[in-house]
Design a protein around this motif. Structure first.
Motif, PDB file in Angstrom:
ATOM      1  N   UNK A 149       0.817  -1.213   0.000  1.00  0.00           N
ATOM      2  CA  UNK A 149       0.000   0.000   0.000  1.00  0.00           C
ATOM      3  C   UNK A 149       0.852   1.265   0.000  1.00  0.00           C
ATOM      4  N   UNK A 150       0.197   2.375  -0.228  1.00  0.00           N
ATOM      5  CA  UNK A 150       0.849   3.686  -0.198  1.00  0.00           C
ATOM      6  C   UNK A 150       0.365   4.473   1.016  1.00  0.00           C
ATOM      7  N   UNK A 151       1.012   5.582   1.269  1.00  0.00           N
ATOM      8  CA  UNK A 151       0.577   6.473   2.331  1.00  0.00           C
ATOM      9  C   UNK A 151       0.657   5.841   3.709  1.00  0.00           C
ATOM     10  N   UNK A 152      -0.264   6.272   4.590  1.00  0.00           N
ATOM     11  CA  UNK A 152      -0.246   5.790   5.965  1.00  0.00           C
ATOM     12  C   UNK A 152      -0.553   4.304   6.055  1.00  0.00           C
ATOM     13  N   UNK A 153      -1.281   3.773   5.069  1.00  0.00           N
ATOM     14  CA  UNK A 153      -1.607   2.343   5.080  1.00  0.00           C
ATOM     15  C   UNK A 153      -0.357   1.481   4.952  1.00  0.00           C
ATOM     16  N   UNK A 154       0.735   2.089   4.491  1.00  0.00           N
ATOM     17  CA  UNK A 154       1.982   1.342   4.309  1.00  0.00           C
ATOM     18  C   UNK A 154       2.799   1.240   5.591  1.00  0.00           C
ATOM     19  N   UNK A 155       2.380   1.921   6.640  1.00  0.00           N
ATOM     20  CA  UNK A 155       3.146   1.909   7.888  1.00  0.00           C
ATOM     21  C   UNK A 155       2.751   0.704   8.719  1.00  0.00           C
ATOM     22  N   UNK A 156       3.716  -0.147   8.975  1.00  0.00           N
ATOM     23  CA  UNK A 156       3.480  -1.337   9.800  1.00  0.00           C
ATOM     24  C   UNK A 156       4.409  -1.292  11.005  1.00  0.00           C
ATOM     25  N   UNK A 157       3.815  -1.342  12.178  1.00  0.00           N
ATOM     26  CA  UNK A 157       4.588  -1.335  13.406  1.00  0.00           C
ATOM     27  C   UNK A 157       4.294  -2.566  14.236  1.00  0.00           C
ATOM     28  N   UNK A 158       5.213  -2.916  15.095  1.00  0.00           N
ATOM     29  CA  UNK A 158       5.019  -4.032  16.011  1.00  0.00           C
ATOM     30  C   UNK A 158       5.944  -3.840  17.204  1.00  0.00           C
ATOM     31  N   UNK A 188      10.634 -16.731   0.337  1.00  0.00           N
ATOM     32  CA  UNK A 188      10.619 -16.929   1.784  1.00  0.00           C
ATOM     33  C   UNK A 188       9.452 -16.214   2.445  1.00  0.00           C
ATOM     34  N   UNK A 189       9.213 -14.949   2.084  1.00  0.00           N
ATOM     35  CA  UNK A 189       8.203 -14.153   2.777  1.00  0.00           C
ATOM     36  C   UNK A 189       6.825 -14.807   2.708  1.00  0.00           C
ATOM     37  N   UNK A 190       6.446 -15.296   1.545  1.00  0.00           N
ATOM     38  CA  UNK A 190       5.136 -15.934   1.401  1.00  0.00           C
ATOM     39  C   UNK A 190       5.098 -17.256   2.146  1.00  0.00           C
ATOM     40  N   UNK A 191       6.093 -18.097   1.934  1.00  0.00           N
ATOM     41  CA  UNK A 191       6.070 -19.433   2.518  1.00  0.00           C
ATOM     42  C   UNK A 191       6.035 -19.390   4.040  1.00  0.00           C
ATOM     43  N   UNK A 192       6.851 -18.518   4.640  1.00  0.00           N
ATOM     44  CA  UNK A 192       6.916 -18.492   6.102  1.00  0.00           C
ATOM     45  C   UNK A 192       5.603 -18.003   6.700  1.00  0.00           C
ATOM     46  N   UNK A 193       4.954 -17.052   6.064  1.00  0.00           N
ATOM     47  CA  UNK A 193       3.671 -16.550   6.553  1.00  0.00           C
ATOM     48  C   UNK A 193       2.600 -17.630   6.448  1.00  0.00           C
ATOM     49  N   UNK A 194       2.545 -18.314   5.314  1.00  0.00           N
ATOM     50  CA  UNK A 194       1.560 -19.379   5.135  1.00  0.00           C
ATOM     51  C   UNK A 194       1.793 -20.492   6.145  1.00  0.00           C
ATOM     52  N   UNK A 218       3.849  -9.112   8.339  1.00  0.00           N
ATOM     53  CA  UNK A 218       2.613  -8.618   8.935  1.00  0.00           C
ATOM     54  C   UNK A 218       1.613  -8.215   7.847  1.00  0.00           C
ATOM     55  N   UNK A 219       2.108  -7.541   6.811  1.00  0.00           N
ATOM     56  CA  UNK A 219       1.241  -7.134   5.702  1.00  0.00           C
ATOM     57  C   UNK A 219       0.671  -8.357   4.980  1.00  0.00           C
ATOM     58  N   UNK A 220       1.502  -9.348   4.729  1.00  0.00           N
ATOM     59  CA  UNK A 220       1.027 -10.566   4.084  1.00  0.00           C
ATOM     60  C   UNK A 220      -0.009 -11.275   4.944  1.00  0.00           C
ATOM     61  N   UNK A 221       0.208 -11.296   6.242  1.00  0.00           N
ATOM     62  CA  UNK A 221      -0.775 -11.914   7.136  1.00  0.00           C
ATOM     63  C   UNK A 221      -2.122 -11.224   7.006  1.00  0.00           C
ATOM     64  N   UNK A 222      -2.110  -9.897   6.958  1.00  0.00           N
ATOM     65  CA  UNK A 222      -3.363  -9.172   6.769  1.00  0.00           C
ATOM     66  C   UNK A 222      -3.996  -9.506   5.418  1.00  0.00           C
TER      67      UNK A 222
END
Length: 303
Positions: A149-158, A188-194, A218-222
């Motif tokens: 995503x763009x803008x504020x939707x692109x901010x992911x914190x944890x 890796x990113x997709x496989x580990x999330x799945x 986190x974004x992929x999980x969403x």
């Protein structure tokens, strides 16, 4: 701290590109101790999707080394290469939601584009979105990227249980990232999330070299409708040159078939000290009996 209402499920997920070394032992020990402290399950997953790097017999050697160290996992060990339909299903969902697009850029083209972007002063040292709106004439797909995503939707914190609060702007700091490589290998990113989602993992304990990957996950999980696990990233072991200890930087196996007492002195106790655990032990059972409360004390010192 992990939720007191949800059962704790952790995991250790090594790649079979060689035997375990001290860096991987530290990650295994931290994840194992965290599961034990929280009376949870500890799963073992072999991440063998990068077929070009897999070494014959390395997976069996990893399992044997963990057992020799006194670390036993819950249930059956799993291999990513046996879970391919799960990744196909996840990709199909992302396609249906319009989040995936074909990318025809070579590594050199991406590198050159990034350099030009940096020279232009925008500082965006990430994939510049060249193929976001379709492949250029004459281009063929080299992989599939996930649109961030763009803008504020692109901010992911944890909140990392070791490092505290962290945040990343995906568009500015990561960019659209690969979920299926041009050679047909799952990223890796997709496989580990799945895998984490399907196995019900609630706490991910791993090396700090993967901190930067966490917002993408986190974004992929969403995007896939999966819950966010908690995260704890421990420091990584470096070699004499300051490089992360890995097979690529010449890391040696810590388990050479020596007796258990030698393994305790040469590997387990040094790994515990690296994690900041003050443990003295005479045998493996004694080590784990003392290391578990030592880990609980160590966690209480974190933010």
């Amino acid at each position: 701290m992990p939720s007191s209402t949800a059962p704790y499920i952790g995991r250790f997920a090594p790649s079979p590109s060689g035997p375990l070394h001290m860096g991987s032992l530290v990650a295994a020990m931290a994840s194992y101790l965290d599961a034990k402290v929280h009376h949870g399950a500890w799963l073992l997953r072999i991440e063998d999707l990068d077929y070009d790097r897999n070494v014959d017999g390395a997976d069996a050697a990893i399992l044997a080394s963990l057992r020799r160290c006194g670390m036993t996992w819950d249930g059956e060990a799993t291999w990513q290469s046996r879970r391919l339909p799960l990744y196909e299903a996840a990709l199909q969902r992302l396609r249906e939601d319009g989040l995936v697009y074909a990318c025809g850029c070579s590594r050199k083209e991406i590198h050159d584009s990034v350099l030009r972007a940096g020279a232009a002063g925008n500082g965006a040292m990430v994939y510049p979105g060249t193929c976001r709106h379709g492949l250029a004439p004459g281009k063929v797909a080299r992989g599939l990227r996930l649109r961030v995503p763009d803008g504020e939707a692109a901010v992911y914190g944890f909140v990392d249980r070791w490092h505290g609060a962290l945040r990343q702007h995906l568009a500015d700091e990561a960019g659209d990232f690969i979920v299926l490589r041009g050679d047909g290998y799952w990223a890796y990113q997709l496989a580990v999330v799945v895998d984490d989602g399907e196995q019900g993992v609630t706490q991910v304990v791993r090396g700090a070299d993967l901190l930067d990957s966490t917002p993408r996950q986190l974004y992929l999980q969403d995007a896939l409708g999966l819950p966010h696990p908690g995260y704890l990233h421990v420091p990584v072991v470096n070699n004499a040159l300051g490089e992360k200890l890995s097979k690529q930087t010449g890391a040696l196996a810590f388990d050479t078939g020596t007796p258990a007492l030698d393994l305790l002195a040469s590997a387990l106790l040094p790994a515990a000290r690296f994690l900041g655990l003050d443990v003295q032990a005479n045998n493996l059972d004694d080590f784990w009996r003392r290391a578990i409360p030592a880990w609980a004390r160590r966690l209480s010192e974190r933010p």
